[in-house]
Design an enzyme around this catalytic site. Structure first.
Site, PDB file in Angstrom:
ATOM      1  N   HIS A  42       0.821  -1.219   0.000  1.00 20.72           N
ATOM      2  CA  HIS A  42       0.000   0.000   0.000  1.00 20.72           C
ATOM      3  C   HIS A  42       0.854   1.269   0.000  1.00 20.72           C
ATOM      4  O   HIS A  42       0.495   2.282   0.596  1.00 20.72           O
ATOM      5  CB  HIS A  42      -0.957   0.014   1.196  1.00 20.72           C
ATOM      6  CG  HIS A  42      -1.949  -1.109   1.192  1.00 20.72           C
ATOM      7  ND1 HIS A  42      -3.090  -1.100   0.417  1.00 20.72           N
ATOM      8  CD2 HIS A  42      -1.947  -2.297   1.852  1.00 20.72           C
ATOM      9  CE1 HIS A  42      -3.765  -2.229   0.597  1.00 20.72           C
ATOM     10  NE2 HIS A  42      -3.088  -2.972   1.468  1.00 20.72           N
ATOM     11  N   ASN A  88     -10.316  -3.103   2.053  1.00 21.62           N
ATOM     12  CA  ASN A  88      -9.953  -3.072   0.642  1.00 21.62           C
ATOM     13  C   ASN A  88     -11.195  -2.776  -0.186  1.00 21.62           C
ATOM     14  O   ASN A  88     -12.312  -2.690   0.349  1.00 21.62           O
ATOM     15  CB  ASN A  88      -9.338  -4.402   0.192  1.00 21.62           C
ATOM     16  CG  ASN A  88      -7.907  -4.593   0.654  1.00 21.62           C
ATOM     17  OD1 ASN A  88      -7.142  -3.642   0.750  1.00 21.62           O
ATOM     18  ND2 ASN A  88      -7.541  -5.828   0.945  1.00 21.62           N
ATOM     19  N   TYR A 121       0.449  -4.620  12.126  1.00 18.73           N
ATOM     20  CA  TYR A 121       0.364  -3.250  11.615  1.00 18.73           C
ATOM     21  C   TYR A 121       1.114  -2.264  12.505  1.00 18.73           C
ATOM     22  O   TYR A 121       1.912  -1.445  12.024  1.00 18.73           O
ATOM     23  CB  TYR A 121      -1.098  -2.832  11.487  1.00 18.73           C
ATOM     24  CG  TYR A 121      -1.739  -3.241  10.179  1.00 18.73           C
ATOM     25  CD1 TYR A 121      -2.292  -2.307   9.326  1.00 18.73           C
ATOM     26  CD2 TYR A 121      -1.790  -4.582   9.797  1.00 18.73           C
ATOM     27  CE1 TYR A 121      -2.880  -2.668   8.131  1.00 18.73           C
ATOM     28  CE2 TYR A 121      -2.372  -4.966   8.613  1.00 18.73           C
ATOM     29  CZ  TYR A 121      -2.922  -4.012   7.775  1.00 18.73           C
ATOM     30  OH  TYR A 121      -3.491  -4.394   6.591  1.00 18.73           O
TER      31      TYR A 121
END
Length: 534
Positions: free
Chosen positions: A62, A136, A346
Site C-alpha cells: 500500500h 480493501n 500493523y
C-alpha cells in the site's frame, strides 16, 4: 501554498531547527570566493542532514496512495441495538474521519491505475478514541492464513535476480493456493481497475464484531457503497492513463474535493448473531469467502463524505498509520485468522517506519479523547512525556487507572492447539463460480478471459498455467475451457492427464477425480447479474 507575496514584506524569519535566524540562504560559507566550504556553516549541514533523511521507509504494501478528511454521519438507528459504540448512538451523529486509498503491490512511484486491489483504510476520530478500519475495495482476499502473507506479497514484487517484473511468481503461488481463486477472479474482472477511488466500494473484508449493552455479540461485515456509482477502466484505458499521469487517481480525488464535488459512500452492514456462526454452512471468519446477502441482508447505517484535502501530503497522508488493533467500546475483533495476524503486525510496521511514538503524529492522534498511559521516552516523543508523574501502575499518586466497564464480553474459544490445515474440507470453487456466472455478464466474462490470458501469457512455465486453469475448470467449466484455449492448450488434455501429474505439488489440494468426467459443453447457463455484487 498560500497567497503569493512578491514584495517580501511581513514574512516570518527563516531559522534553523533550534530557532537561530539564518542570515543567508543563498551562499555557503567558504574560505574566499573560490575556496572550500567551512565546517562552521551549521545551516548548510543542517539542511543537508535533514534532506538526507527526508525519505522515511515506504510502506511494504500500500505504498502508493492518497487521502482526505471527511465526516461520517449516522442515518439509521437500527444499528444501535447491536453495538454500544458511541459513534452509532443516534441518527445525525457526526464523527470526523480520515481516509486513505492505495494500490497494494507497487512502490510509491508506480502508476495508480494498474490492475490491483485498492486499500480502503478509514480512521474515525470518535469520542471514545480512534477506530481504524483497514479494508480493501474487495470483500475477500487471496489467503486465509496469516503465515502466507509475506510469501504472497513477495510474489507481487519485482524479481530478486534482476529487479524486473515477472508474472510467473504470482501465478505459481496462486496455482498452488486454491483459496486465492475467489480474489483472483475479482481482480481480473472489471473491478480490478477502478476508474477512480470515488467510484469503487470499500469493505471491511474481515469479519468484525459488535456488542451491545446486554453483552450480546454479533459478527458483522462492513460495506461502504459508493454513491457515485461503480465505474471501472478497461485494460487499455488503464494503460493509457498510467502513461499520461501515473498519479491519476490521486489527482482525481484531490481535484474533486477542491471543486466542492465531495464523494460519499453509504455504510451498510451484515449482521450475524454470535450463536449462528457455529451452525452456518461456511466459516463466517474465512477471508476468502463472502456472506450471501440472501442469508444476511445489508442494513444501512450512515454516510461517509470526504470534504477536505490535506494541507501537506507527507505529514497527513504518508505519515497516516492505520491498524486493525485500534477499536473502541462496542466494536471488537473476531476469530478470523488473517485479522488476528494483522492485529500485532500493523503497529509493528508503523513503529519501524515512523517511530515508536507514531500515534503522536497529528493525523494519528485521537481528536476527542485523551490519551493517558505509562508509555515513556522513545524517538520523536512529542508531548510532555507524562511529566513528573509516575511511570508505573499501580501507584499511589493519582495516575490513570483501568476502566473495567469497557471490557468486551467474553469470547468462547475451545480446541487443541495445533497447526490445522486451512485447505481441508473447504470449497474454494463455488463462490468464484457464482461470481463468474451470476454477477458477471457476458461482456465482463469476455473481458475477464482476455485479461487472464493476457497476464498468464507471460508466465514462463506451462505447468503453472495448466495448474491455474485447472482451478477455473472446477469453478466454471466454460471459463476453464476458454482460458485453456486462449493459452494454446487442449482443454480435454488438461483435465484428463496433465494436471493430474502436478496434483502432488498443490499442498492439501482437493482431489481432481471429478474433473476427469467433466463435459466442457455441459455447463450452467450464465445468469443475469444480481444486486449481490459481493
Amino acid at each position: 501554498m498560500g497567497e503569493a507575496d512578491f514584495d517580501g514584506e511581513d514574512r516570518d524569519p527563516l531559522t534553523t531547527n533550534s530557532g537561530e535566524a539564518v542570515p543567508n540562504n543563498q551562499n555557503t560559507r567558504t574560505a574566499g570566493p573560490e575556496g572550500p566550504a567551512l565546517m562552521d556553516d551549521y545551516h548548510y549541514f543542517e539542511k543537508m542532514a535533514q534532506f538526507n533523511r527526508e525519505r522515511i521507509p515506504e510502506r511494504v504494501v500500500h505504498a502508493k496512495g492518497g487521502g482526505a478528511y471527511g465526516t461520517f454521519t449516522v442515518t439509521n438507528d437500527e444499528i444501535s441495538e447491536y453495538t454500544v459504540a458511541d459513534m452509532f448512538s443516534e441518527v445525525g451523529k457526526e464523527t470526523p474521519m480520515f481516509a486513505r486509498f492505495s494500490t497494494v503491490a507497487g512502490p510509491r512511484g508506480s502508476p495508480d491505475t494498474v490492475r490491483d486491489p485498492r486499500g480502503f483504510a478509514l480512521k474515525f476520530y470518535t469520542e471514545e478514541g480512534n477506530w481504524d478500519m483497514t479494508g480493501n475495495d474487495t470483500p475477500v482476499f487471496f489467503i486465509r492464513d496469516p503465515s502466507k502473507f509475506s510469501d504472497f506479497i513477495h510474489t507481487q514484487k519485482k524479481m530478486p535476480a534482476n529487479d524486473l517484473s515477472d508474472p510467473t511468481p504470482q501465478w505459481d503461488f496462486w496455482s498452488l493456493s486454491p483459496e486465492s481463486l475467489h480474489q483472483v477472479t475479482w481482480l481480473f474482472g472489471d473491478r480490478g481497475i477502478p476508474a477512480s477511488w470515488r467510484t469503487m466500494n470499500g469493505y471491511s473484508s474481515h469479519t468484525l464484531s459488535f456488542y451491545n449493552d446486554e453483552g450480546e455479540r454479533y459478527w458483522v461485515k462492513l460495506h461502504f457503497k459508493t454513491d457515485q456509482g461503480i465505474e471501472n477502466f478497461t485494460e487499455e484505458e488503464a494503460i493509457e492513463k498510467a502513461g499520461e499521469n501515473p498519479d491519476y487517481h490521486k489527482q482525481d480525488l484531490w481535484e474533486a474535493i477542491e471543486a466542492g464535488d465531495y464523494p460519499t459512500w453509504t455504510l451498510k452492514v451484515q449482521v450475524m448473531p454470535e450463536a449462528e456462526a457455529e451452525e452456518y454452512d461456511i466459516n463466517p471468519f474465512d477471508l476468502t469467502r463472502v456472506w450471501p446477502h440472501d442469508d444476511y441482508p445489508l442494513i444501512e447505517v450512515g454516510t461517509m463524505e470526504l470534504n477536505e484535502n490535506p494541507d501537506n501530503y507527507f505529514a497527513e497522508v504518508e505519515q497516516a498509520a492505520f491498524s486493525p488493533a485500534h477499536v473502541v467500546p462496542g466494536i471488537a475483533h473476531s476469530p478470523d485468522k488473517m485479522l488476528q495476524g494483522r492485529i500485532p503486525s500493523y503497529d509493528d510496521a508503523h513503529r519501524y517506519r515512523l517511530g515508536s511514538n507514531f500515534e503522536q503524529i497529528p493525523v494519528n492522534q485521537p481528536k476527542n479523547a485523551e490519551t493517558n498511559n505509562y508509555h515513556q521516552d522513545g524517538a520523536m516523543r512529542m508531548d510532555d512525556n507524562n511529566g513528573a508523574g509516575p511511570n508505573y501502575e499501580p501507584n499511589s499518586f493519582r495516575g490513570p487507572v483501568e476502566q473495567p466497564e469497557v471490557e468486551k464480553p467474553p469470547l468462547k474459544v475451545s480446541g487443541d492447539a495445533d497447526r490445522y490445515q486451512h485447505r481441508e474440507r473447504i470449497d474454494n470453487y463455488k463462490q468464484p463460480g457464482d461470481l463468474l456466472r451470476e454477477v458477471m455478464d457476458d461482456a465482463e466474462r469476455d473481458r475477464f478471459v482476455e485479461a487472464v490470458v493476457g497476464d498468464m501469457d507471460g508466465v514462463s512455465e506451462d505447468g503453472i498455467k495448466k495448474r491455474q486453469i485447472r482451478h477455473w475448470f472446477k469453478a466454471d467449466p466454460d471459463v476453464g475451457r476458454r482460458l485453456a484455449e486462449g493459452l494454446g492448450f487442449d482443454p480435454e488434455t488438461i483435465i484428463a492427464d496433465e494436471l493430474l501429474e502436478v496434483e502432488d505439488e498443490i499442498p492439501d489440494a482437493p482431489v481432481v477425480d471429478d474433473l476427469v468426467d467433466i463435459d466442457v459443453e455441459d455447463q450452467p447457463e450464465p445468469q443475469p447479474p444480481t444486486q449481490n455484487d459481493d
